[in-house]
Design an enzyme around this catalytic site. Structure first.
Site, PDB file in Angstrom:
ATOM      1  N   ARG A  45     -10.767   6.542  -4.925  1.00 57.52           N
ATOM      2  CA  ARG A  45      -9.550   6.599  -5.725  1.00 57.52           C
ATOM      3  C   ARG A  45      -9.335   5.208  -6.329  1.00 57.52           C
ATOM      4  O   ARG A  45     -10.051   4.263  -6.023  1.00 57.52           O
ATOM      5  CB  ARG A  45      -8.335   7.112  -4.944  1.00 57.52           C
ATOM      6  CG  ARG A  45      -8.251   6.859  -3.475  1.00 57.52           C
ATOM      7  CD  ARG A  45      -8.128   5.419  -3.067  1.00 57.52           C
ATOM      8  NE  ARG A  45      -7.055   4.764  -3.809  1.00 57.52           N
ATOM      9  CZ  ARG A  45      -6.942   3.480  -4.000  1.00 57.52           C
ATOM     10  NH1 ARG A  45      -7.870   2.642  -3.537  1.00 57.52           N
ATOM     11  NH2 ARG A  45      -5.954   2.955  -4.669  1.00 57.52           N
ATOM     12  N   ALA A  47      -8.038   3.710 -10.365  1.00 57.49           N
ATOM     13  CA  ALA A  47      -8.491   4.059 -11.712  1.00 57.49           C
ATOM     14  C   ALA A  47      -9.911   3.577 -12.056  1.00 57.49           C
ATOM     15  O   ALA A  47     -10.757   4.383 -12.477  1.00 57.49           O
ATOM     16  CB  ALA A  47      -7.474   3.554 -12.738  1.00 57.49           C
ATOM     17  N   GLN A 195      -1.820   3.961   0.676  1.00 51.09           N
ATOM     18  CA  GLN A 195      -2.901   3.090   0.190  1.00 51.09           C
ATOM     19  C   GLN A 195      -2.630   1.621   0.541  1.00 51.09           C
ATOM     20  O   GLN A 195      -3.565   0.843   0.729  1.00 51.09           O
ATOM     21  CB  GLN A 195      -3.043   3.220  -1.332  1.00 51.09           C
ATOM     22  CG  GLN A 195      -3.614   4.534  -1.827  1.00 51.09           C
ATOM     23  CD  GLN A 195      -2.527   5.527  -2.162  1.00 51.09           C
ATOM     24  OE1 GLN A 195      -1.437   5.498  -1.609  1.00 51.09           O
ATOM     25  NE2 GLN A 195      -2.818   6.429  -3.089  1.00 51.09           N
ATOM     26  N   ASP A 236      -2.909   2.768 -13.834  1.00 51.89           N
ATOM     27  CA  ASP A 236      -3.778   3.940 -14.066  1.00 51.89           C
ATOM     28  C   ASP A 236      -3.926   4.235 -15.538  1.00 51.89           C
ATOM     29  O   ASP A 236      -4.930   4.814 -15.974  1.00 51.89           O
ATOM     30  CB  ASP A 236      -3.231   5.157 -13.325  1.00 51.89           C
ATOM     31  CG  ASP A 236      -3.487   4.988 -11.843  1.00 51.89           C
ATOM     32  OD1 ASP A 236      -2.689   4.308 -11.181  1.00 51.89           O
ATOM     33  OD2 ASP A 236      -4.532   5.476 -11.377  1.00 51.89           O
ATOM     34  N   ASN A 246       1.529   3.750 -12.976  1.00 52.89           N
ATOM     35  CA  ASN A 246       0.864   3.291 -11.750  1.00 52.89           C
ATOM     36  C   ASN A 246       1.441   4.097 -10.585  1.00 52.89           C
ATOM     37  O   ASN A 246       2.317   4.956 -10.783  1.00 52.89           O
ATOM     38  CB  ASN A 246       1.054   1.781 -11.558  1.00 52.89           C
ATOM     39  CG  ASN A 246       0.162   1.237 -10.449  1.00 52.89           C
ATOM     40  OD1 ASN A 246      -1.040   1.531 -10.408  1.00 52.89           O
ATOM     41  ND2 ASN A 246       0.725   0.472  -9.529  1.00 52.89           N
TER      42      ASN A 246
HETATM   43  O1  MRU Z   1      -3.728   7.791  -6.361  1.00 55.03           O
HETATM   44  P1  MRU Z   1      -4.581   6.544  -6.396  1.00 55.03           P
HETATM   45  O2  MRU Z   1      -4.795   5.936  -5.054  1.00 55.03           O
HETATM   46  O3  MRU Z   1      -5.855   6.775  -7.161  1.00 55.03           O
HETATM   47  O4  MRU Z   1      -3.701   5.524  -7.235  1.00 55.03           O
HETATM   48  C1  MRU Z   1      -4.173   4.230  -7.420  1.00 55.03           C
HETATM   49  C2  MRU Z   1      -3.238   3.352  -8.155  1.00 55.03           C
HETATM   50  O5  MRU Z   1      -2.162   3.754  -8.546  1.00 55.03           O
HETATM   51  C3  MRU Z   1      -3.734   1.989  -8.468  1.00 55.03           C
HETATM   52  O6  MRU Z   1      -2.704   1.071  -8.464  1.00 55.03           O
HETATM   53  C4  MRU Z   1      -4.399   1.993  -9.851  1.00 55.03           C
HETATM   54  O7  MRU Z   1      -5.331   3.037  -9.954  1.00 55.03           O
HETATM   55  C5  MRU Z   1      -5.057   0.719 -10.173  1.00 55.03           C
HETATM   56  S1  MRU Z   1      -6.470   0.449  -9.176  1.00 55.03           S
HETATM   57  C6  MRU Z   1      -7.215  -0.991  -9.669  1.00 55.03           C
END
Ligand code: MRU
Length: 351
Positions: A45, A47, A195, A236, A246
Site C-alpha cells: 500500500r 501511492a 499504518q 495519494d 491523503n
Molecule cells: O491506504 P494506504 O495505506 O495505501 O494510504 C497511504 C497513504 O495515504 C499515504 O500517505 C500516501 O499513499 C502516500 S505514501 C508515500
C-alpha cells in the site's frame, strides 16, 4: 534499505504489510491476478508503491501471456491493465503506472514478442529505481524545511514501505536526520488500518530515529503543548490547484496545524500530481469495508446493525498546505502555477 517490493526470477516479491510489525514475512506473486489481490488487500500500500506494484504486475502478466501475435499480446495487456486498474481508486500513481506501461508497449510493439516482454520487465524495474531516486531528491529538498531540533508529526505511513524505498514524508525526515538535524517524530497511529503505529513506527525504529506513537485524537494536544515544529505527510493524489488527497485524518491534522501556526508540508513525487483533476472535489475517494471500523484485531467493537462509514482518504484544501515537496523542487502557492511548472519539466523517455 527495507525491500518493500522487488522483481525476482520467481515473481514479484512483497513484504506483507498486513503482518507488520510483529511478523516480517514475504509473499511472491507469480501472476498478475495475485498482484491485483495484494494491492486490493493492502499487502502492499502507499501511492508510489502501488504504482510500482502495478507496473510489475503488468510486466508479470505480459510475461505469462501465451499470445503469438502482437495484436493478441495487446489484448492481454489491456485485460491485465483493466484488472489492476480496478484495485484501488484514489492513488493516481496506479493509473500513471498503467499508462506508462501502455505507452511503453506502443513504442516497442514492432519488436519480437520475447523482446517486448523483456522490455516491459525492464521498464517496471526502471520505475522501481526511479522512485527511490525521486524520494532521495525529495528528501534533499524537503530537509531544508525541517526544524533543526524539534518534533515533526506525520500521519499514516509515507515511508519506505509506501514506496520502492526511502519514502516521501519519511524520506524528508530521514534526509534531515542524515544532515544532522535532531528530529523527534510523532506518528499518528492512523485509525482504522494503523499504518502509523504498525508501519511508520516499525520503519523509524529500524533506523534509530526517535519516535513517539500517539493516537489520532492526541495530535491537537501535542501541538498546543509546543511539541510539534512541523508536519509532513504524503499524498495519494494532488489536484491541479494543490488540494491534497491523503489518508483519512490528514485534513484534521492540517486544520489543527493552521490553528497552531505550524507549517503543514506534503511530500510526493510528480507522478502523484494529477493535472487532469482540477480540484479535490473530483478525486475519487475509496470506501473500504465497514469491518475495518467495527472490529479491532478480530474483536467486535461496534453494536450489530449500526451504520458505519469508512472513507480511506480525505481532501485537504490547498490553502492549508505550506509547501508541496517534489523530486523536482518545492512548490508553493499559487499551486495551479507552481505544480504545472514543476510537472512540465519532462522526465527522460526511454524508447
Ligand atoms: O491506504 P494506504 O495505506 O495505501 O494510504 C497511504 C497513504 O495515504 C499515504 O500517505 C500516501 O499513499 C502516500 S505514501 C508515500
Amino acid at each position: 534499505m527495507i525491500q518493500t517490493l522487488e522483481w525476482t526470477d520467481q515473481g514479484v516479491r512483497f513484504i506483507d504489510q498486513t503482518k507488520l510489525p510483529t511478523e516480517e514475512v514475504y509473499v511472491t506473486c507469480t501472476t498478475h491476478e495475485q498482484v491485483a489481490d495484494v494491492i486490493r488487500n493492502m499487502v502492499v500500500r502507499g501511492a508510489p508503491a502501488i504504482g510500482v506494484a502495478a507496473a510489475m504486475g503488468i510486466a508479470l502478466g505480459v510475461s505469462n501471456s501465451t499470445a503469438e501475435s502482437t495484436g493478441d499480446l495487446k489484448r492481454d495487456l489491456d485485460q491485465i491493465c483493466d484488472l489492476i486498474g480496478k484495485t484501488r481508486p484514489t492513488a493516481v500513481n496506479l493509473f500513471w503506472a498503467i499508462r506508462r506501461m501502455q505507452e511503453k508497449f506502443e513504442r516497442i510493439r514492432i519488436r519480437p514478442i520475447p523482446q517486448i516482454k523483456r522490455d516491459l520487465i525492464e521498464e517496471a524495474r526502471r520505475m522501481h529505481a526511479e522512485d527511490i531516486a525521486a524520494n532521495q531528491a525529495m528528501g534533499r529538498h524537503g530537509a531544508t524545511l525541517m526544524p533543526n531540533d524539534g518534533g515533526v508529526l506525520t500521519h499514516c505511513n509515507a515511508g519506505a514501505l509506501a514506496t520502492a524505498g526511502y519514502g516521501t514524508a519519511l524520506g524528508v525526515i530521514r534526509a534531515a536526520v542524515e544532515q544532522g538535524k535532531k528530529i523527534h517524530v510523532y506518528a499518528d497511529e492512523t485509525r482504522p488500518f494503523l499504518q502509523g503505529s504498525r508501519l511508520t513506527a516499525w520503519e523509524l525504529m529500524k533506523d534509530g530515529i526517535p519516535t513517539t506513537v500517539i493516537s489520532d485524537n492526541m495530535a491537537g494536544a501535542m501541538m498546543s503543548q509546543g511539541k510539534i515544529g512541523a508536519i509532513v505527510v504524503g499524498a495519494d493524489r494532488i489536484a491541479a490547484n494543490g488540494d491534497v488527497a491523503n489518508k483519512i485524518g490528514t485534513y484534521t491534522v492540517a486544520i489543527l496545524a493552521k490553528e497552531h501556526g505550524i507549517p503543514f508540508y506534503v511530500a510526493a513525487p510528480i507522478s502523484t500530481v494529477d493535472l487532469a483533476c482540477a480540484d479535490g472535489s473530483r478525486i475519487p475517494i475509496e470506501q473500504r469495508n465497514a469491518r475495518e471500523i467495527t472490529h479491532i484485531a478480530g474483536k467486535q467493537m461496534v453494536p450489530d446493525g449500526v451504520e458505519v462509514e469508512n472513507p480511506a482518504f480525505d481532501v485537504t484544501p490547498a490553502k492549508y498546505v505550506a509547501a508541496i515537496i517534489t523530486e523536482k523542487g518545492i512548490a508553493r502557492a499559487p499551486y495551479d502555477q507552481s505544480l504545472r511548472a514543476l510537472a512540465g519539466q519532462q522526465a527522460e523517455v526511454h524508447p
